[in-house]
Design a protein around this motif. Sequence first.
Motif, PDB file in Angstrom:
ATOM      1  N   HIS A  51       0.848  -1.197  -0.034  1.00  0.00           N
ATOM      2  CA  HIS A  51       0.069  -0.025   0.131  1.00  0.00           C
ATOM      3  C   HIS A  51       0.981   1.070  -0.066  1.00  0.00           C
ATOM      4  CE1 HIS A  51      -3.684  -2.191   1.168  1.00  0.00           C
ATOM      5  NE2 HIS A  51      -2.835  -3.086   1.605  1.00  0.00           N
ATOM      6  N   ILE A  52       0.755   1.943  -1.077  1.00  0.00           N
ATOM      7  CA  ILE A  52       1.435   3.278  -1.121  1.00  0.00           C
ATOM      8  C   ILE A  52       0.840   4.422  -1.128  1.00  0.00           C
ATOM      9  CG2 ILE A  52       3.063   1.984  -2.366  1.00  0.00           C
ATOM     10  CD1 ILE A  52       2.096   3.342  -4.887  1.00  0.00           C
ATOM     11  N   GLY A  53       1.593   5.632  -1.195  1.00  0.00           N
ATOM     12  CA  GLY A  53       0.669   6.672  -1.140  1.00  0.00           C
ATOM     13  C   GLY A  53       0.979   7.836   0.136  1.00  0.00           C
ATOM     14  N   TYR A  54       1.688   7.108   0.836  1.00  0.00           N
ATOM     15  CA  TYR A  54       2.272   7.965   1.998  1.00  0.00           C
ATOM     16  C   TYR A  54       2.981   9.287   1.870  1.00  0.00           C
ATOM     17  CZ  TYR A  54       0.074   4.067   4.634  1.00  0.00           C
ATOM     18  OH  TYR A  54      -0.735   2.953   5.117  1.00  0.00           O
ATOM     19  N   LEU A  55       3.767   8.959   0.661  1.00  0.00           N
ATOM     20  CA  LEU A  55       4.620  10.113   0.531  1.00  0.00           C
ATOM     21  C   LEU A  55       4.211  10.908  -0.713  1.00  0.00           C
ATOM     22  CD1 LEU A  55       7.267  11.200   1.917  1.00  0.00           C
ATOM     23  CD2 LEU A  55       8.469   9.462   0.458  1.00  0.00           C
ATOM     24  N   HIS A  56       2.951  10.876  -1.083  1.00  0.00           N
ATOM     25  CA  HIS A  56       2.537  11.426  -2.249  1.00  0.00           C
ATOM     26  C   HIS A  56       2.477  13.073  -2.105  1.00  0.00           C
ATOM     27  CE1 HIS A  56       0.299  12.216  -6.167  1.00  0.00           C
ATOM     28  NE2 HIS A  56      -0.759  12.612  -5.487  1.00  0.00           N
ATOM     29  N   ARG A  57       3.275  13.610  -2.871  1.00  0.00           N
ATOM     30  CA  ARG A  57       3.477  15.312  -2.626  1.00  0.00           C
ATOM     31  C   ARG A  57       3.152  15.808  -3.921  1.00  0.00           C
ATOM     32  NH1 ARG A  57       9.646  14.267  -1.680  1.00  0.00           N
ATOM     33  NH2 ARG A  57       8.896  12.652  -3.025  1.00  0.00           N
ATOM     34  N   CYS A  58       2.110  15.279  -4.952  1.00  0.00           N
ATOM     35  CA  CYS A  58       1.437  15.865  -6.032  1.00  0.00           C
ATOM     36  C   CYS A  58       2.504  16.816  -7.025  1.00  0.00           C
ATOM     37  CB  CYS A  58       0.537  16.923  -5.478  1.00  0.00           C
ATOM     38  SG  CYS A  58      -0.379  16.445  -4.031  1.00  0.00           S
ATOM     39  N   PHE A  59       3.771  16.112  -7.366  1.00  0.00           N
ATOM     40  CA  PHE A  59       4.465  16.713  -8.079  1.00  0.00           C
ATOM     41  C   PHE A  59       3.761  17.064  -9.361  1.00  0.00           C
ATOM     42  CE2 PHE A  59       8.222  17.276 -10.417  1.00  0.00           C
ATOM     43  CZ  PHE A  59       8.120  16.884 -11.700  1.00  0.00           C
ATOM     44  N   ARG A  77      13.094  16.167  -5.487  1.00  0.00           N
ATOM     45  CA  ARG A  77      12.891  15.664  -4.586  1.00  0.00           C
ATOM     46  C   ARG A  77      12.122  14.048  -4.795  1.00  0.00           C
ATOM     47  NH1 ARG A  77      14.407  20.183  -3.830  1.00  0.00           N
ATOM     48  NH2 ARG A  77      14.739  21.217  -1.763  1.00  0.00           N
ATOM     49  N   MET A  78      12.044  13.856  -6.046  1.00  0.00           N
ATOM     50  CA  MET A  78      11.392  12.581  -6.373  1.00  0.00           C
ATOM     51  C   MET A  78      12.081  11.380  -5.648  1.00  0.00           C
ATOM     52  SD  MET A  78       9.008  12.839  -9.460  1.00  0.00           S
ATOM     53  CE  MET A  78      10.531  13.109 -10.650  1.00  0.00           C
ATOM     54  N   ASP A  79      13.108  11.190  -6.465  1.00  0.00           N
ATOM     55  CA  ASP A  79      13.978  10.048  -6.078  1.00  0.00           C
ATOM     56  C   ASP A  79      15.313  11.004  -5.346  1.00  0.00           C
ATOM     57  OD1 ASP A  79      15.930   8.175  -5.553  1.00  0.00           O
ATOM     58  OD2 ASP A  79      16.157   7.584  -7.730  1.00  0.00           O
ATOM     59  N   TYR A  80      14.966  11.144  -3.876  1.00  0.00           N
ATOM     60  CA  TYR A  80      16.157  11.932  -3.277  1.00  0.00           C
ATOM     61  C   TYR A  80      17.468  11.391  -2.914  1.00  0.00           C
ATOM     62  CZ  TYR A  80      13.343   9.396  -0.046  1.00  0.00           C
ATOM     63  OH  TYR A  80      12.957   8.303   0.728  1.00  0.00           O
ATOM     64  N   LEU A  81      17.625  10.122  -3.508  1.00  0.00           N
ATOM     65  CA  LEU A  81      18.917   9.429  -3.319  1.00  0.00           C
ATOM     66  C   LEU A  81      19.777   9.675  -4.491  1.00  0.00           C
ATOM     67  CD1 LEU A  81      18.403   6.326  -1.101  1.00  0.00           C
ATOM     68  CD2 LEU A  81      19.253   8.206  -0.392  1.00  0.00           C
ATOM     69  N   ALA A  82      18.931   9.880  -5.605  1.00  0.00           N
ATOM     70  CA  ALA A  82      19.960   9.968  -6.886  1.00  0.00           C
ATOM     71  C   ALA A  82      19.203  11.521  -7.603  1.00  0.00           C
ATOM     72  CB  ALA A  82      19.547   8.887  -7.716  1.00  0.00           C
ATOM     73  N   ILE A 373      15.415  -4.993  -4.729  1.00  0.00           N
ATOM     74  CA  ILE A 373      14.852  -4.376  -5.632  1.00  0.00           C
ATOM     75  C   ILE A 373      15.034  -2.989  -5.664  1.00  0.00           C
ATOM     76  CG2 ILE A 373      13.124  -6.136  -6.510  1.00  0.00           C
ATOM     77  CD1 ILE A 373      10.835  -4.752  -5.171  1.00  0.00           C
ATOM     78  N   ASP A 374      15.460  -2.467  -4.484  1.00  0.00           N
ATOM     79  CA  ASP A 374      15.993  -1.033  -4.156  1.00  0.00           C
ATOM     80  C   ASP A 374      14.991   0.161  -4.609  1.00  0.00           C
ATOM     81  OD1 ASP A 374      18.971   0.715  -5.586  1.00  0.00           O
ATOM     82  OD2 ASP A 374      17.572   0.805  -3.624  1.00  0.00           O
ATOM     83  N   ILE A 375      14.010   0.299  -3.616  1.00  0.00           N
ATOM     84  CA  ILE A 375      13.209   1.339  -4.136  1.00  0.00           C
ATOM     85  C   ILE A 375      13.151   2.550  -3.213  1.00  0.00           C
ATOM     86  CG2 ILE A 375      11.452  -0.306  -4.671  1.00  0.00           C
ATOM     87  CD1 ILE A 375      10.179   0.003  -1.960  1.00  0.00           C
ATOM     88  N   VAL A 376      12.875   3.387  -3.605  1.00  0.00           N
ATOM     89  CA  VAL A 376      12.709   4.731  -3.125  1.00  0.00           C
ATOM     90  C   VAL A 376      11.293   5.190  -3.009  1.00  0.00           C
ATOM     91  CG1 VAL A 376      13.542   7.064  -2.996  1.00  0.00           C
ATOM     92  CG2 VAL A 376      15.238   5.584  -3.261  1.00  0.00           C
ATOM     93  N   LEU A 377      10.979   5.491  -1.774  1.00  0.00           N
ATOM     94  CA  LEU A 377       9.442   5.846  -1.815  1.00  0.00           C
ATOM     95  C   LEU A 377       9.261   7.079  -2.592  1.00  0.00           C
ATOM     96  CD1 LEU A 377       7.084   4.229  -0.701  1.00  0.00           C
ATOM     97  CD2 LEU A 377       9.202   3.290  -0.126  1.00  0.00           C
ATOM     98  N   GLY A 378       9.980   8.050  -2.542  1.00  0.00           N
ATOM     99  CA  GLY A 378       9.762   9.476  -3.156  1.00  0.00           C
ATOM    100  C   GLY A 378       9.776   9.233  -4.454  1.00  0.00           C
ATOM    101  N   GLU A 379      10.290   8.255  -5.255  1.00  0.00           N
ATOM    102  CA  GLU A 379       9.965   8.009  -6.650  1.00  0.00           C
ATOM    103  C   GLU A 379       8.644   7.147  -6.797  1.00  0.00           C
ATOM    104  OE1 GLU A 379      13.363   7.462  -9.648  1.00  0.00           O
ATOM    105  OE2 GLU A 379      12.689   5.600  -8.287  1.00  0.00           O
ATOM    106  N   VAL A 380       8.221   6.436  -5.892  1.00  0.00           N
ATOM    107  CA  VAL A 380       7.128   5.616  -6.075  1.00  0.00           C
ATOM    108  C   VAL A 380       5.894   6.522  -5.819  1.00  0.00           C
ATOM    109  CG1 VAL A 380       5.575   3.804  -4.844  1.00  0.00           C
ATOM    110  CG2 VAL A 380       8.112   3.413  -5.117  1.00  0.00           C
ATOM    111  N   ASP A 381       5.908   7.174  -4.949  1.00  0.00           N
ATOM    112  CA  ASP A 381       4.749   8.161  -4.546  1.00  0.00           C
ATOM    113  C   ASP A 381       4.652   9.631  -5.258  1.00  0.00           C
ATOM    114  OD1 ASP A 381       4.363   7.057  -1.251  1.00  0.00           O
ATOM    115  OD2 ASP A 381       3.527   6.162  -3.043  1.00  0.00           O
ATOM    116  N   ARG A 382       5.735  10.059  -5.690  1.00  0.00           N
ATOM    117  CA  ARG A 382       5.853  11.254  -6.112  1.00  0.00           C
ATOM    118  C   ARG A 382       5.105  12.352  -5.520  1.00  0.00           C
ATOM    119  NH1 ARG A 382       3.318   9.385 -10.392  1.00  0.00           N
ATOM    120  NH2 ARG A 382       3.871   7.309 -10.006  1.00  0.00           N
TER     121      ARG A 382
END
Lengths: 382, 357, 176
Positions: A51-59, A77-82, A373-382
């Motif tokens: 379940h995602i959407g906790y970091l949805h920032r409406c980019f 700020r989407m994929d903040y590690l890259a 699988i190395d995910i970053v939640l910033g990119e998942v939720d944008r």
Amino acid sequence: MLTEEKIPTKPDNVRTEEMVLNMGPQHPSTHGVLRLELTLQGEIIKECRPHIGYLHRCFEKHAEAMTYPQVVPYTDRMDYLASMYNEFGYAVAVEKLLGIEIPERVEYIRVIMGEFQRIASHLVALGTYGADIGAMTPFLFCFRDREKILSLFELVSGARLLYNYIWVGGVSHDLHPDFVRLAKEFIPYFRPKIKELNDLLTGNRIFIERTANVGVLPLDTAINFGISGPNLRASGLKWDLRRDDPYSIYDKFDFDIPIGKGEMGTVGDCWDRYYMRVLEMEQSLRILEQALDQIPEGDVSSAIPKRIKPPAGQVYSRVENPRGELGYFIISNGTVNPFRIKVKGPSFVHLGIMNELCKGHMIADVIAILGSIDIVLGEVDR
Amino acid sequence: MIYDYLYNLTGSEALAAFIQSLLPLFIFILPFALFAVLMERKVSAHMQDRLGPMRVGYHGILQTVADILKLVQKEDIVPADTDKPLFNIAPALVFVGSYGVFAAIPFSGAFVGANIDLGLFYIVAISGLIVAGILMAGWSSNNKYSLLGAMRSAAQIISYEIPTMLVILTIVMITGTLNLYTLSEMQTGYFWNWMIFGGPDFGISKFIFIPLMIIAFVVIYISTLAEVNRTPFDIPEAESELVAGYHTEYSGMKFAMFFLAEYANMFAVSAIVAAIFFGGFQSPFGYLGNTFGVHWLIPFEQFFWFTAKGLFFVFVQMWLRWTLPRLRVDQLMALCWKYLIPIAFVDLLIVGLITVL
Amino acid sequence: MKSTEEVFEILKGRFGDAISELVTGQPAESYFSVSPKEINKICFYLRDTEELLFDNLMNLSGVDDDNGEKKTAEDGSFTTFGGTLSVFYHLESTSLKHKVTIRVSVPRETPELESVAEVWRCADWHEREAYDLIGFNFLNHPDLRRILMPYDWEAGHPLRKDYKNPEFYQGMKVPY
């Protein structure tokens, strides 16, 4: 204390076989705010629903209200590690829409920043993967090396994590005079560290036991699910956007594309995905050596347009993020604001495969699979 | 020894026994637990290329004191819907299980808490209380994660008691005694009289024993690592999977009890391994007291050697923790049942045969 | 390697009226339109034919075309009636290395189209996102529910041009 009436009798609707366990939004190992709803039978997983959407920032909605240059800090700020790569992808996309030429020095700077960013991002991925499996020490070693890269970025753009450096048409500032020298010193410092990491983690018997033959991803499933990047290469397909759909000046550099061979288990298991990232760091060092030697002089801001007003049209352009294929779909209607920007983050697509990979494994394996699988939640939720 | 001394001092049996039982607790174990927490933090920090606590006291020496002060004044949060009696008793049981072991361990030639003839048997039995405490903690926390952690921990501890017992049996066969004090006394002389080098009797059997003893030592070291829930066997408290396993819901003083009990347990098993295989409180090369003729120095020297050996094994435990990743539950069980138990069993048989012949 | 025009010709030969409106010449990519009810069949054909082999769905995005009539309310906000919503599919082939873009337009009032989740499993989540943010109704989707917004968000679909934030959500004030 326990009287007759207090002893509970088993109600009729209690299911004693399956248990629903929530690896909730707050958890040390889910790499961000992700909720995994696991249906367990004992310790074996029958279903895993993210379940995602906790970091949805409406980019995407924000981007419609801003001008093209103003979107760049938001892409960081989407994929903040890259972050460098997010900006890189955006700049490449808008430049395709505008149809402008970039000075060569700018291209070299972008490639150098991109490859350093790739190493930094992989260091986080590998370190946190080790920490998830239980080895705490490689985590700190990786972060110690990453500090050196972050100081280089600070030298160039002023920020350690979210840079706002790569702009449409160029870069924001030229390189610091010491940058090339310091960057060249980093490469021979880092090569033995990869070997140290291999000794500590990659070849460790317990680590191999935890990750080999776990979460095997066959190649046709991977392509059907839209997997890209190191995860796809670990399943055996030699597919790298820097080679197969070249952007910027990647066709000038000589580097290998490692693929997964199933050395420790099956092709496409967690160990392969982990090992891809280690090998990619070495290849990035090769690209960096070549780029730092060949970088030409020039003016970095000559091609930055004063006002970005692309003609009406649309473009889908993609770059090879450290995590996979980062795609920007930009529709322009001739004004200074983008009409629609859709970002295809690789982590969003990769998270969809969790259910498929986790079936039949145990809880400890869920952590191993999620880390690989190395995910970053910033990119998942944008 | 100390009991007689105290009896002469106070003239009352009960008071002497009481003070004697409290002595190891306050003089040794609590300070040791405080020290071990700091040691772990500093050791792990230096292995990870960083410094660890540096601010509190000189180079962070008073860090644990600060931690304990903090934990004591924390609010005791008890989640709703827990089984209150079980919730409150669990830390006490774990604490008692860990500390009760120290009664039978010989700290030096002059002091052993209770000279029990069944020393080793008593130790294994008392550490069984820990399993009960952990299960109670996991169940009464009303939390799925805690329950999972507790069940895994119980399975792990109970399984790994078997190789431990098999190795203990091996030693008992060679030496003929379960009393830890006598075992340590038997290994007098120099370090080649230690059990790991074959034991005090000199003869052909001593040399045959050496490889068997080394195997037995490795088996018991690994099994006791699993009994104290240290990495690579720390599935019950796997921070990255189950948050904190069976002690997730504890806070304040109760958490401090679990915490201190873990370190005391670590030292207890290190001390047992040292006593069985490495001569307990015996020095590897004679006593300064003997060479200088100062005989009252000898118990203190023995205490020093005992502590040194125990601390060395605790250090190795910490070293392993920060180097190795952790094993998955089924791999852990497979290691115990498929590898350690057969090896320990074969070892036992061979040693038994040699002893009989 | 086939260009968009060639793929268009092949599909038009096979499916006739379902394929329409090839748009070329604009920066930076060309696309053609497909009818919403046939998209599933066409995608199966695209994926399985020897000469096309589009086995990778790179991206699936919903777009609010903003081409209806706008009625403005007193407070300055507007609602759109009529017009279309579109879904863009970006496909590529990992073996033959060509790409194509497909557009499906549906009327705003009844945005229904076939789901391609059976063809490419990654479309599952992409379609959930398009449903969540723009409001398409994908027929035969295995599990169509909101993905980024909370599951009980009732105020509409945020990425539409005429979307207004609600006043309250579960008792909390939304704009602050």
